[in-house]
Design a protein around this motif. Structure first.
Motif, PDB file in Angstrom:
ATOM      1  N   ILE A   1      -9.128 -11.653 -29.133  1.00 42.43           N
ATOM      2  CA  ILE A   1      -8.431 -12.922 -29.717  1.00 42.43           C
ATOM      3  C   ILE A   1      -9.103 -13.485 -28.897  1.00 42.43           C
ATOM      4  CG2 ILE A   1      -6.136 -11.321 -29.177  1.00 42.43           C
ATOM      5  CD1 ILE A   1      -5.688 -12.392 -26.847  1.00 42.43           C
ATOM      6  N   ASP A   2      -8.013 -15.709 -28.615  1.00 40.83           N
ATOM      7  CA  ASP A   2      -9.792 -16.683 -27.862  1.00 40.83           C
ATOM      8  C   ASP A   2      -9.567 -15.526 -26.623  1.00 40.83           C
ATOM      9  OD1 ASP A   2     -10.461 -19.150 -28.134  1.00 40.83           O
ATOM     10  OD2 ASP A   2      -8.707 -19.657 -26.795  1.00 40.83           O
ATOM     11  N   ARG A   3      -7.877 -15.796 -25.436  1.00 43.11           N
ATOM     12  CA  ARG A   3      -8.375 -16.048 -24.012  1.00 43.11           C
ATOM     13  C   ARG A   3      -7.412 -15.198 -23.760  1.00 43.11           C
ATOM     14  NH1 ARG A   3      -8.237 -21.650 -21.099  1.00 43.11           N
ATOM     15  NH2 ARG A   3      -6.019 -21.800 -21.525  1.00 43.11           N
ATOM     16  N   SER A   4      -7.099 -13.771 -22.443  1.00 44.18           N
ATOM     17  CA  SER A   4      -6.417 -14.486 -21.687  1.00 44.18           C
ATOM     18  C   SER A   4      -6.343 -14.784 -20.231  1.00 44.18           C
ATOM     19  CB  SER A   4      -6.136 -12.393 -21.617  1.00 44.18           C
ATOM     20  OG  SER A   4      -5.615 -12.871 -23.324  1.00 44.18           O
ATOM     21  N   ILE A   5      -5.376 -14.712 -19.651  1.00 43.26           N
ATOM     22  CA  ILE A   5      -5.737 -15.307 -18.179  1.00 43.26           C
ATOM     23  C   ILE A   5      -4.402 -14.732 -17.745  1.00 43.26           C
ATOM     24  CG2 ILE A   5      -5.284 -17.158 -16.682  1.00 43.26           C
ATOM     25  CD1 ILE A   5      -6.401 -19.126 -18.850  1.00 43.26           C
ATOM     26  N   SER A   6      -4.205 -13.789 -16.551  1.00 44.01           N
ATOM     27  CA  SER A   6      -3.432 -13.620 -14.665  1.00 44.01           C
ATOM     28  C   SER A   6      -3.796 -14.262 -13.897  1.00 44.01           C
ATOM     29  CB  SER A   6      -3.282 -12.641 -15.461  1.00 44.01           C
ATOM     30  OG  SER A   6      -4.725 -11.408 -15.172  1.00 44.01           O
ATOM     31  N   TYR A   7      -2.964 -14.714 -12.673  1.00 44.93           N
ATOM     32  CA  TYR A   7      -3.096 -14.822 -11.705  1.00 44.93           C
ATOM     33  C   TYR A   7      -1.323 -14.486 -11.211  1.00 44.93           C
ATOM     34  CZ  TYR A   7      -1.692 -19.944 -13.065  1.00 44.93           C
ATOM     35  OH  TYR A   7      -0.708 -20.451 -14.146  1.00 44.93           O
ATOM     36  N   GLY A   8      -1.678 -14.184  -9.679  1.00 42.14           N
ATOM     37  CA  GLY A   8      -0.288 -13.539  -9.246  1.00 42.14           C
ATOM     38  C   GLY A   8      -0.559 -13.396  -7.879  1.00 42.14           C
ATOM     39  N   LEU A   9       1.000 -13.297  -6.935  1.00 41.57           N
ATOM     40  CA  LEU A   9       0.585 -12.397  -5.819  1.00 41.57           C
ATOM     41  C   LEU A   9       1.317 -11.258  -5.986  1.00 41.57           C
ATOM     42  CD1 LEU A   9       0.559 -13.239  -2.312  1.00 41.57           C
ATOM     43  CD2 LEU A   9       2.903 -13.679  -3.288  1.00 41.57           C
ATOM     44  N   ASP A  10       0.230 -10.568  -4.901  1.00 41.61           N
ATOM     45  CA  ASP A  10       1.014  -8.841  -4.587  1.00 41.61           C
ATOM     46  C   ASP A  10       1.169  -8.544  -3.438  1.00 41.61           C
ATOM     47  OD1 ASP A  10       0.241  -8.814  -7.594  1.00 41.61           O
ATOM     48  OD2 ASP A  10      -1.538  -7.560  -7.512  1.00 41.61           O
ATOM     49  N   PHE A  11       2.032  -7.829  -2.839  1.00 41.10           N
ATOM     50  CA  PHE A  11       2.395  -7.656  -1.687  1.00 41.10           C
ATOM     51  C   PHE A  11       2.820  -5.931  -1.816  1.00 41.10           C
ATOM     52  CE2 PHE A  11       5.953  -6.303   0.957  1.00 41.10           C
ATOM     53  CZ  PHE A  11       5.270  -6.494   2.712  1.00 41.10           C
ATOM     54  N   THR A  12       1.932  -5.614  -0.479  1.00 40.56           N
ATOM     55  CA  THR A  12       1.886  -3.927  -0.222  1.00 40.56           C
ATOM     56  C   THR A  12       2.381  -3.416   0.878  1.00 40.56           C
ATOM     57  OG1 THR A  12       0.412  -3.559  -2.438  1.00 40.56           O
ATOM     58  CG2 THR A  12       0.372  -0.929  -0.606  1.00 40.56           C
ATOM     59  N   THR A  13       3.530  -2.508   0.765  1.00 40.39           N
ATOM     60  CA  THR A  13       3.105  -2.175   1.926  1.00 40.39           C
ATOM     61  C   THR A  13       3.361  -0.026   2.406  1.00 40.39           C
ATOM     62  OG1 THR A  13       4.226  -2.185   4.245  1.00 40.39           O
ATOM     63  CG2 THR A  13       5.895  -2.390   2.803  1.00 40.39           C
ATOM     64  N   PHE A  14       2.938  -0.025   3.786  1.00 43.05           N
ATOM     65  CA  PHE A  14       3.594   1.442   3.683  1.00 43.05           C
ATOM     66  C   PHE A  14       3.843   1.837   5.255  1.00 43.05           C
ATOM     67  CE2 PHE A  14       2.656   5.751   3.958  1.00 43.05           C
ATOM     68  CZ  PHE A  14       3.003   6.449   2.753  1.00 43.05           C
ATOM     69  N   THR A  15       4.787   1.909   5.077  1.00 45.22           N
ATOM     70  CA  THR A  15       5.429   1.760   6.410  1.00 45.22           C
ATOM     71  C   THR A  15       6.456   3.004   6.893  1.00 45.22           C
ATOM     72  OG1 THR A  15       6.470   0.309   8.347  1.00 45.22           O
ATOM     73  CG2 THR A  15       7.339   0.118   6.155  1.00 45.22           C
ATOM     74  N   PRO A  16       6.947   3.365   8.303  1.00 51.59           N
ATOM     75  CA  PRO A  16       8.023   4.023   8.999  1.00 51.59           C
ATOM     76  C   PRO A  16       8.866   3.490   8.504  1.00 51.59           C
ATOM     77  CG  PRO A  16       6.223   3.806  10.523  1.00 51.59           C
ATOM     78  CD  PRO A  16       6.341   3.255   9.228  1.00 51.59           C
ATOM     79  N   VAL A  17      10.070   4.219   8.239  1.00 51.81           N
ATOM     80  CA  VAL A  17      11.428   3.467   8.937  1.00 51.81           C
ATOM     81  C   VAL A  17      11.875   4.501  10.152  1.00 51.81           C
ATOM     82  CG1 VAL A  17      13.802   3.060   8.280  1.00 51.81           C
ATOM     83  CG2 VAL A  17      11.805   2.687   6.310  1.00 51.81           C
ATOM     84  N   MET A  18      12.336   5.632  10.490  1.00 48.95           N
ATOM     85  CA  MET A  18      12.617   6.389  11.070  1.00 48.95           C
ATOM     86  C   MET A  18      11.787   7.772  11.515  1.00 48.95           C
ATOM     87  SD  MET A  18      16.956   6.607   9.683  1.00 48.95           S
ATOM     88  CE  MET A  18      17.267   7.730  10.791  1.00 48.95           C
ATOM     89  N   SER A  19      12.358   8.991  12.069  1.00 47.25           N
ATOM     90  CA  SER A  19      10.906   9.941  11.923  1.00 47.25           C
ATOM     91  C   SER A  19      10.897  10.216  10.755  1.00 47.25           C
ATOM     92  CB  SER A  19      11.275  10.708  13.241  1.00 47.25           C
ATOM     93  OG  SER A  19      12.699  11.243  13.140  1.00 47.25           O
ATOM     94  N   ASN A  20      11.927  11.570  10.470  1.00 48.56           N
ATOM     95  CA  ASN A  20      11.649  11.061   8.965  1.00 48.56           C
ATOM     96  C   ASN A  20      12.090  10.639   7.483  1.00 48.56           C
ATOM     97  OD1 ASN A  20      14.625  10.735   8.630  1.00 48.56           O
ATOM     98  ND2 ASN A  20      15.341  12.542   8.518  1.00 48.56           N
ATOM     99  N   TRP A  21      11.783   8.944   8.046  1.00 55.21           N
ATOM    100  CA  TRP A  21      11.880   8.332   6.230  1.00 55.21           C
ATOM    101  C   TRP A  21      10.594   7.206   6.569  1.00 55.21           C
ATOM    102  CZ3 TRP A  21      16.160   4.685   5.477  1.00 55.21           C
ATOM    103  CH2 TRP A  21      16.304   3.258   4.426  1.00 55.21           C
ATOM    104  N   ASP A  22       9.737   7.515   5.465  1.00 55.50           N
ATOM    105  CA  ASP A  22       8.932   6.349   5.426  1.00 55.50           C
ATOM    106  C   ASP A  22       8.597   5.897   3.890  1.00 55.50           C
ATOM    107  OD1 ASP A  22       5.918   7.587   7.394  1.00 55.50           O
ATOM    108  OD2 ASP A  22       6.814   9.166   6.475  1.00 55.50           O
ATOM    109  N   VAL A  23       8.521   4.320   3.869  1.00 58.77           N
ATOM    110  CA  VAL A  23       8.815   3.552   2.806  1.00 58.77           C
ATOM    111  C   VAL A  23       7.483   3.172   2.076  1.00 58.77           C
ATOM    112  CG1 VAL A  23      10.087   1.414   2.045  1.00 58.77           C
ATOM    113  CG2 VAL A  23      10.939   2.620   3.487  1.00 58.77           C
ATOM    114  N   TYR A  24       6.920   3.264   0.917  1.00 69.25           N
ATOM    115  CA  TYR A  24       6.163   2.850   0.031  1.00 69.25           C
ATOM    116  C   TYR A  24       6.371   1.545  -0.287  1.00 69.25           C
ATOM    117  CZ  TYR A  24       2.764   1.348  -4.071  1.00 69.25           C
ATOM    118  OH  TYR A  24       2.144   1.275  -4.065  1.00 69.25           O
ATOM    119  N   ALA A  25       6.086  -0.083  -1.017  1.00 67.61           N
ATOM    120  CA  ALA A  25       6.869  -1.005  -1.428  1.00 67.61           C
ATOM    121  C   ALA A  25       5.882  -1.574  -1.628  1.00 67.61           C
ATOM    122  CB  ALA A  25       7.371  -2.062  -0.648  1.00 67.61           C
TER     123      ALA A  25
END
Length: 805
Positions: free
Chosen positions: A633-657
């Protein structure tokens, strides 16, 4: 060619192997003079951290460490329940130590508490490092860990990083399988030996220019001798068929030899239902509408064998041999596609129906072998390495298609039957040399070269069957020969100073191609030189803030199947065809990133794809055909904004988003509309949240809850609907972490099915797909032997293998 390389290696080793090192002997005992078996003994010089050596004491407490140089060493002797003993020794000759006495720990323990570490994320100048060693994820398989890795998306369509397919490496060794085979391999391999996963969105010049991002699985380092092994398996039950996977891994480390072997088999049946709606158009008016109900059942039984053996000749020289074997026998591989099509006229009245039975039997053999030699030079960290590789790939398919055409009252109009016998045989040969040189403590130079030679032969023979008589369809039978030579050289330089880190490099590749269609007597030749610069820079503003920028140019060469010019008919009314004149896709990628508190990362990116090669389905409104055409095909273009976090919420609960807001645009020539240029584009969102929970005092019960959402997005000329998924799994470890049991449900609400719409100009196709997404899963893993050992598992390097399938 391979024989000459092997002969050269043997000659070199016969010379280099003459050098002999010094050795240390000793015996480990307790305070009562009883031998301490299986104590860990690690020796280092305190300077070169890459030269740790180790062993374990035998049943009588004795140990020996050889291949040492004449200098000062530090010995650390440890065993559970005893105090660690440290000994310094100036080694000038073979030395036998006096008995080493380990004293009991003074602390009185009521019980042993084993607490797994939490995964961590670290940003380096050219990559993100996701550390999982001894974490709550280490009892999963490798695919499960990948699902939790920041910036990586894993779904039924495969694996993607920033909406491109990444290249998979293990210990900087490439895994050379198709996307489906890679997923099956990762799913069947335990992750207990994985130290970290490196997400390299803009690979430096050392890596192949072929492909976009790189995912590198890094295994833990071998320190002590001995044997360990594991058996593992999993069971999945969807709404139709069960799926199984079982396997075993074994590792042995001696004084000079490290050996690893893994075998797994994955018998399974997969079901997929697709409803297809097509409106055939002439001058803006619908002349006919087809509604088709497809039911596809595929039975397969992949068998994989991965092995590696390292032989340490002396402190300076190491020889390795790796093998990767994948078998998909005919006896266990069958695909049945049954479809019912209703044909309506312009007024919406049923005109006719036809039933198609498509039965295929396939066989695949994928055998790859690599011989590596590493020679350490005089300067600490300086080394020269050589690699020779061969792959033999064979795919064979026998297809029988029978179509019954009926009037609306179900009376017979006619039968149509054909057979297709196809075969593809590919041989790859590669040779590579790499040089590494540290400059002081803050700079590093890498350089190298690679030569690749590819020979491919693809054959298809199509036969028309009339009243039991088989006649070859010469117009749709062909033999296609393809030869490719690729020569590459690269160099890169990295430097750290103050709060800055820099890495820059250049890779240059020359490619020569020749394709020959024997039936058409058509020969296509081309050659080109491409330059692939890479640039990475990072500034640590302070302990809480860092910013970085990366740029790289990459190439996607057409897969060998995309280059075959002949037509492979799926039914009377649809076929696949390739193009021997396909151009390589060249990408330019830019990323600007910012990390806050080592937890929150924001990335702005832009990627321009020149001459992307994809398969597009075009409907021929005159002949009522569906043509699946591999085309640029002739061409493709992409752009964007990504956000990442890996953080503890409590001593027995961690979240990756992870979230990605991105724009994707495709511009292509509408082949069925006088090659008119047409553009599809859309803003889309990808969201994923992984919750890690741990329970019980010793954290041996864990749970993962994964929520995924993908908004509507464009794929070539088509738009794919939104998808949502919720997965829950529980894991319990037993017997001091020797065994684990997992249980869970994927896609609990069965919301990951989707529709695909292609509607522009004179094209109007709607696909409604239903797959076995919701499944009950059950898995186990049991480790035996000295299971604290780490393996030397490697995989095979040859970028061209990635184009096999």
């Amino acid at each position: 060619m391979m024989r000459k390389i092997v002969t050269l290696f043997i000659y070199l080793f016969s010379i280099l192997g003459l050098a002999q090192g010094l050795e240390i002997k000793g015996k480990v005992v307790d305070t009562k003079n009883n031998p301490v078996a299986f104590a860990n003994i690690v020796v280092s010089d305190g300077i070169n951290t890459s030269d740790y050596k180790g062993t374990i004491s035998n049943e009588t407490g004795d140990f020996k460490i050889g291949n040492l140089e004449s200098k000062k060493y530090t010995l650390n002797i440890s065993f559970l329940g005893y105090k660690t003993q440290t000994i310094e020794i100036q080694l000038d000759k073979n030395t036998s130590l006096a008995d080493i006495i380990l004293e009991d720990e003074e602390q009185q323990l009521e019980g042993v508490l084993i607490v797994a570490k939490k995964p961590t994320v670290k940003r380096l100048v050219d990559r993100l490092v996701f550390s999982v060693e001894n974490s709550t994820l280490s009892n999963n398989n490798m695919l499960d860990v990948l699902k939790h890795t920041p910036g990586v998306m894993v779904n039924n369509d495969g694996i993607s990083v920033k909406h491109t397919s990444p290249t998979i490496y293990i210990n900087d060794r490439k895994v050379h399988l198709s996307t489906t085979e890679v997923i099956q391999l990762l799913e069947s391999m335990p992750a207990n030996n994985i130290k970290s996963i490196e997400v390299i969105t803009s690979p430096p010049a050392k890596y192949e220019a072929e492909g976009g991002a790189v995912l590198n699985f890094v295994t833990s380092k071998n320190l002590v001798s001995g044997y360990n092994g594991s058996v593992f398996g999993n069971f999945k039950q969807g709404f139709e068929f069960p799926k199984y996977s079982v396997g075993t891994s074994h590792f042995f480390k001696g004084e000079k030899i490290n050996a690893y072997v893994n075998y797994n088999v994955s018998p399974r049946k997969d079901f997929r239902n697709t409803d297809e709606f097509i409106n055939f158009i002439d001058n803006g008016e619908t002349t006919s509408s087809w509604e088709t109900d497809y039911n596809r059942t595929r039975k397969s039984s992949n068998q994989n064998i991965n092995s590696n053996i390292d032989y340490t000749i002396n402190d300076k020289n190491t020889l390795s041999f790796s093998a990767n074997l994948m078998f998909l026998p005919k006896s266990g591989t069958e695909t049945d596609i049954n479809s019912l099509t209703k044909v309506y006229g312009a007024t919406g009245v049923l005109d006719s129906t036809f039933n198609t039975m498509n039965a295929a039997v396939d066989k695949t053999t994928n055998a790859a072998f690599t011989l590596d030699y590493i020679h350490k030079l005089n300067q600490d960290g300086e080394q020269l390495s050589f690699s020779a590789h061969h792959t033999n790939f064979n795919f064979d398919s026998d297809q029988d298609v029978n179509t019954e055409y009926l009037f609306p009252d179900q009376s017979l109009i006619r039968n149509n039957e054909f057979q297709s016998l196809s075969n593809q045989d590919i041989k790859l040969y590669t040779g590579q040399v790499d040089y590494e040189l540290p400059i002081g403590e803050t700079a590093f130079i890498e350089a190298g070269g690679k030569a690749s030679f590819i020979n491919s032969e693809s054959v298809i023979n199509r036969f028309l069957i009339d009243s039991g008589i088989r006649e070859q369809d010469l117009a749709n039978s062909d033999t296609f020969l393809y030869d490719e030579t690729n020569l590459a050289i690269y160099g890169s330089y990295s430097k750290d100073w103050d709060n800055w880190s820099l890495k820059a490099g250049l890779r240059t590749e020359y490619t020569n191609i020749e394709g020959n269609s024997l039936s058409e007597n058509q020969i296509n030749k081309s050659d080109y030189i491409k330059f692939f610069p890479t640039f990475h820079i990072m500034n640590v503003l302070n302990e809480n803030n860092e910013i970085y920028f990366t740029y790289n140019k990459s190439i996607y060469r057409p897969r060998y199947s995309q280059l075959n010019p002949f037509k492979f008919f799926l039914s009377d009314n649809s076929y696949n065809t390739g193009d021997p004149n396909l151009k390589p896709q060249i990408d330019d990628s830019f990323t600007l990133g910012y990390t806050l508190n080592s937890k929150y990362t924001f990335e702005l990116y832009y990627r321009n794809e020149n001459d992307p090669s994809i398969q597009i389905t075009f409907q021929d409104n005159d002949s009522k055909l569906l043509k699946n055409i591999d085309t640029n095909i002739d061409r493709s273009i992409s752009y964007g904004l990504d956000f990442t976090t890996f953080t503890p919420v409590m001593s027995n609960w961690d979240v990756y988003a992870y979230s990605s807001l991105f724009y994707y645009e495709n511009r292509f020539a509408a082949l069925e509309s006088n090659n008119q240029l047409y553009t599809t584009d859309k803003w889309s969102v990808y969201l994923q949240m992984v919750n890690y929970f741990s329970f019980l005092k010793d954290k041996t019960l864990t749970a993962d809850v994964v929520l995924t959402y993908i908004s509507p997005l464009v794929d070539g000329p088509s738009e794919v609907s939104n998808r949502t998924g919720l997965d829950i799994s529980f894991r319990k470890t037993f017997w001091n972490n020797r065994a684990s049991l997992t249980m869970g449900v994927t896609d609990i609400f069965n919301t990951q099915n989707f529709t695909q719409t292609t509607k522009y100009l004179n094209q109007d196709i709607l696909l409604n797909s239903r797959i076995e997404n919701r499944m009950f899963t059950l898995g186990f893993n049991y480790k035996f032997g000295n299971f604290r050992l780490q393996t030397n598992k490697k995989d095979i390097e040859s970028i061209e293998r990635d184009r096999l399938n």
